[in-house]
Design a protein around this motif. Structure first.
Motif, mmCIF file in Angstrom:
data_model
loop_
_atom_site.group_PDB
_atom_site.id
_atom_site.type_symbol
_atom_site.label_atom_id
_atom_site.label_comp_id
_atom_site.label_asym_id
_atom_site.label_seq_id
_atom_site.Cartn_x
_atom_site.Cartn_y
_atom_site.Cartn_z
ATOM 1 N N GLY A 28 -3.350 -1.048 -9.110
ATOM 2 C CA GLY A 28 -2.851 -2.006 -8.109
ATOM 3 C C GLY A 28 -3.471 -1.768 -6.731
ATOM 4 O O GLY A 28 -3.807 -2.709 -6.022
ATOM 5 N N LEU A 29 -3.630 -0.498 -6.378
ATOM 6 C CA LEU A 29 -4.223 -0.200 -5.078
ATOM 7 C C LEU A 29 -5.682 -0.639 -4.998
ATOM 8 O O LEU A 29 -6.152 -1.115 -3.967
ATOM 9 C CB LEU A 29 -4.122 1.303 -4.780
ATOM 10 N N ASN A 30 -6.427 -0.506 -6.109
ATOM 11 C CA ASN A 30 -7.825 -0.922 -6.129
ATOM 12 C C ASN A 30 -7.953 -2.435 -6.003
ATOM 13 O O ASN A 30 -8.846 -2.945 -5.305
ATOM 14 C CB ASN A 30 -8.527 -0.432 -7.376
ATOM 15 N N ARG A 31 -7.039 -3.186 -6.692
ATOM 16 C CA ARG A 31 -7.086 -4.643 -6.555
ATOM 17 C C ARG A 31 -6.780 -5.052 -5.091
ATOM 18 O O ARG A 31 -7.446 -5.918 -4.526
ATOM 19 C CB ARG A 31 -6.069 -5.284 -7.496
ATOM 20 N N LEU A 67 -7.338 7.254 -4.247
ATOM 21 C CA LEU A 67 -6.585 6.444 -5.201
ATOM 22 C C LEU A 67 -7.227 5.077 -5.353
ATOM 23 O O LEU A 67 -7.023 4.411 -6.381
ATOM 24 C CB LEU A 67 -5.134 6.286 -4.731
ATOM 25 N N ALA A 68 -8.017 4.651 -4.331
ATOM 26 C CA ALA A 68 -8.712 3.364 -4.401
ATOM 27 C C ALA A 68 -10.067 3.543 -3.723
ATOM 28 O O ALA A 68 -10.165 4.113 -2.619
ATOM 29 C CB ALA A 68 -7.908 2.275 -3.691
ATOM 30 N N VAL A 72 -10.940 2.516 1.560
ATOM 31 C CA VAL A 72 -10.614 3.620 0.652
ATOM 32 C C VAL A 72 -9.184 4.079 0.972
ATOM 33 O O VAL A 72 -8.842 4.253 2.139
ATOM 34 C CB VAL A 72 -11.589 4.788 0.811
ATOM 35 N N ILE A 73 -8.404 4.287 -0.122
ATOM 36 C CA ILE A 73 -7.014 4.737 0.041
ATOM 37 C C ILE A 73 -6.862 6.074 -0.680
ATOM 38 O O ILE A 73 -7.305 6.243 -1.829
ATOM 39 C CB ILE A 73 -6.017 3.720 -0.541
ATOM 40 N N VAL A 125 0.840 -1.192 0.000
ATOM 41 C CA VAL A 125 0.000 0.000 0.000
ATOM 42 C C VAL A 125 0.880 1.249 0.000
ATOM 43 O O VAL A 125 0.617 2.227 -0.721
ATOM 44 C CB VAL A 125 -0.944 -0.008 1.213
ATOM 45 N N ILE A 126 1.958 1.245 0.809
ATOM 46 C CA ILE A 126 2.859 2.409 0.876
ATOM 47 C C ILE A 126 3.488 2.663 -0.499
ATOM 48 O O ILE A 126 3.510 3.802 -1.000
ATOM 49 C CB ILE A 126 3.948 2.182 1.937
ATOM 50 N N ASP A 127 3.971 1.586 -1.098
ATOM 51 C CA ASP A 127 4.626 1.744 -2.414
ATOM 52 C C ASP A 127 3.617 2.172 -3.471
ATOM 53 O O ASP A 127 3.929 3.006 -4.343
ATOM 54 C CB ASP A 127 5.279 0.411 -2.832
ATOM 55 N N GLY A 128 2.387 1.598 -3.431
ATOM 56 C CA GLY A 128 1.359 1.943 -4.419
ATOM 57 C C GLY A 128 0.970 3.400 -4.334
ATOM 58 O O GLY A 128 0.719 4.064 -5.350
#
Length: 539
Positions: A70-73, A97-98, A88-89, A59-62
């Motif tokens: 990638g964050l949504n998956r 972002l997600a 939610v991100i 998550v940090i890298d995304g």
């Protein structure tokens, strides 16, 4: 209206309503506490998941790489794994972002609940919030996404759990809770019915109004009874004492007896022995606080258990008052009858002497009769100034003459120094019993013409009365038994009480009596009474 209802019904209603109120209060508190606990638990769960997702390296890298796909998956997989409503991100500007709804990606997180996550993005704190967003009302846990190496905040994670899930869980728990509450209410009502039934049985099926009326009647009855009444419980503590008890025992009324040990109030009381033995005691003559009394003691039982003792008592002289009055009337009647009979015979004799011309013999007979009575009266006036004792002796003198016997009083007798505290009525009773027994014994053995001799002296520290008869005598083996209650050499009922009363009075006053057989036939009773009693009178 409720007062007209029977006690059992009132108890069932009261206990039932009280139990229902308690159960409802407990159930309401338990439901509130359960609901509050579940909300708090869901919030803490959301916060924990949010912290875990925020600390995930992927998550940090995304977020740093702004890898939306990638964050949504990853968010979808974590949402399913943690059974959350959403994850939610967002980046460091709270831009999504997600998000479960792709149309929301790229928009500010403040669009949902107005909360831009300032505490997480600015202060770096994780927290819980209740908000309504595009996916409905939810409990949300928010945590900052921080780069471990530098501590830089690069984004935010928001994890939400639907309140509908919480409500469903609460309803499930409430169903169980309400079932328990209903069962408790039913048990309470059944318990109330059982308790009310047993309570009603314990009070003999009486209603409170009936108990109150009986209590008032009991108090009125106790206070109206002229006998003293004292009741003690199984521990010897006084529970009841009526007004007559205070008066009879000469106790101060301003110091209540209830609650005090019986042995503290009456150390000589034998109520505790009745409590231990369980045997009733009727018409027992005893001394209490310097007074002769007749006492009845009855144990109080509850089933097979003795729970107390009730004693009723009254002064012996009160019981004897009517008897004494009747006795005096009878004595007067007997004296008058005997004198009438005697003087009638004497008059007939005198009349016969006159008719045959024996005038001198008639005059001698008249003079002899007058001189005998004058001598006795003169002796009594000189030797016995107390009118009660003198009257008793004069009555017994006439009684002896009626029986064809003589009562000779020693002319050297003296009985003037009588102590003021000596009860005259009891002394007369004692002396009268001894003389009456001597007359009966003399008539039985010697017949007409028999003599009973009485001598008295008050010299020294004692009063001494000596009564000598011409009876058959008393065997040495019987000399102690004759003072026991009910023991008598005479036939018939109501015998064996005179010498018993003599003995009781002597024990109390501190005197003594001796019994001897005299060589010429008969017995001698010698009574010794100290002028100062050996036991202290209590008042």
């Amino acid at each position: 209206m409720l007062r007209k209802t029977k006690l059992k019904t009132r108890m069932i209603l009261t206990l039932g309503l009280l139990g229902a109120l308690q159960t409802m209060l407990i159930g309401g508190f338990a439901g509130y506490y359960l609901s509050d606990s579940l909300y708090d638990e869901i919030g803490q769960r959301a916060l924990m998941v949010a912290k875990t997702v925020a600390a995930t390296p992927a998550v940090i890298d995304g977020v740093r790489a702004r890898d939306v796909e990638g964050l949504n998956r990853l968010a979808k997989r974590l949402t399913d794994t943690n059974e959350a409503l959403f994850i939610v991100i967002g980046d460091h500007n709270a831009v999504r972002l997600a998000h479960p709804d792709p149309t929301r990606i790229g928009h500010s997180m403040g669009d949902d609940d107005g909360d831009f996550g300032r505490k997480a993005l600015v202060e770096g704190n994780a927290y819980v919030a209740l908000a309504r967003g595009s996916l409905g009302e939810s409990m949300r846990g928010k945590a900052p996404i921080t780069v471990p190496e530098t501590g830089e905040i690069v984004g935010i994670v928001s994890v939400g759990y639907s309140l509908e899930q919480v409500e469903t869980t609460i309803q499930r728990y409430n169903f169980v809770l309400y079932g328990v509450v209903g069962l408790m209410l039913l048990v309470t009502i059944l318990s109330a019915i059982v308790i009310a039934g047993r309570f009603k049985q314990a009070i003999f099926g009486l209603e409170p109004e009936e108990i109150a009326r009986l209590f008032r009647e009991r108090e009125a009855t106790l206070q109206s009874v002229r006998e003293g009444i004292i009741a003690v419980n199984r521990d010897g503590i006084i529970t009841t004492a009526n007004r007559a008890a205070y008066e009879t025992l000469d106790l101060p009324t301003n110091n209540p007896l209830a609650g005090r040990p019986i042995l503290e109030v009456l150390p000589e009381s034998s109520l505790m022995s009745v409590l231990e033995s369980g045997h009733p005691d009727f018409d027992r003559e005893i001394w209490l606080r310097g007074r002769q009394m007749v006492v009845n003691r009855l144990p109080v039982r509850q089933g097979d258990e003795i729970i107390g003792v009730v004693a009723s008592f009254r002064l012996r002289n009160e019981l004897d008052q009517v008897s004494r009055q009747l006795t005096r009337i009878q004595q007067y009647a007997d004296t008058l009858r005997s004198q009438t009979h005697e003087y009638s015979n004497k008059l007939h004799t005198i009349a016969g002497l006159i008719q045959i011309g024996a005038t001198e013999e008639a005059l001698n007979l008249i003079g002899s009769e007058v001189s005998d009575h004058q001598a006795l009266i003169h002796l009594l006036l000189e030797a016995v100034p107390d009118p009660v004792i003198a009257g008793c002796l004069l009555g017994k003198y006439n009684r002896a003459r009626e029986m064809g016997l003589r009562l000779d009083i020693d002319p050297d007798s003296q009985m003037a120094d009588l102590p003021a505290a000596l009860p005259r009525d009891q002394l007369v009773s004692v002396l009268g019993n001894l003389i009456e027994n001597a007359l009966d014994a003399t008539r039985l053995e010697a017949g007409a013409g028999g003599r009973v001799q009485l001598s008295m002296t008050d010299l020294g520290q004692e009063l001494i009365f000596e009564v000598q008869d011409q009876g058959p005598g008393i065997p040495e083996s019987e000399r102690q038994r004759i003072f026991e209650k009910g023991v008598s050499s005479k036939e018939g009922e109501a015998r064996g009480y005179g010498l018993h009363l003599v003995q009781q009075f002597l024990v109390y006053w501190g005197g003594s009596v001796t019994v001897d057989n005299i060589p010429e036939g008969g017995s001698r009773f010698t009574l010794y009474l100290p002028k100062k009693p050996k036991r202290r009178f209590e008042h």
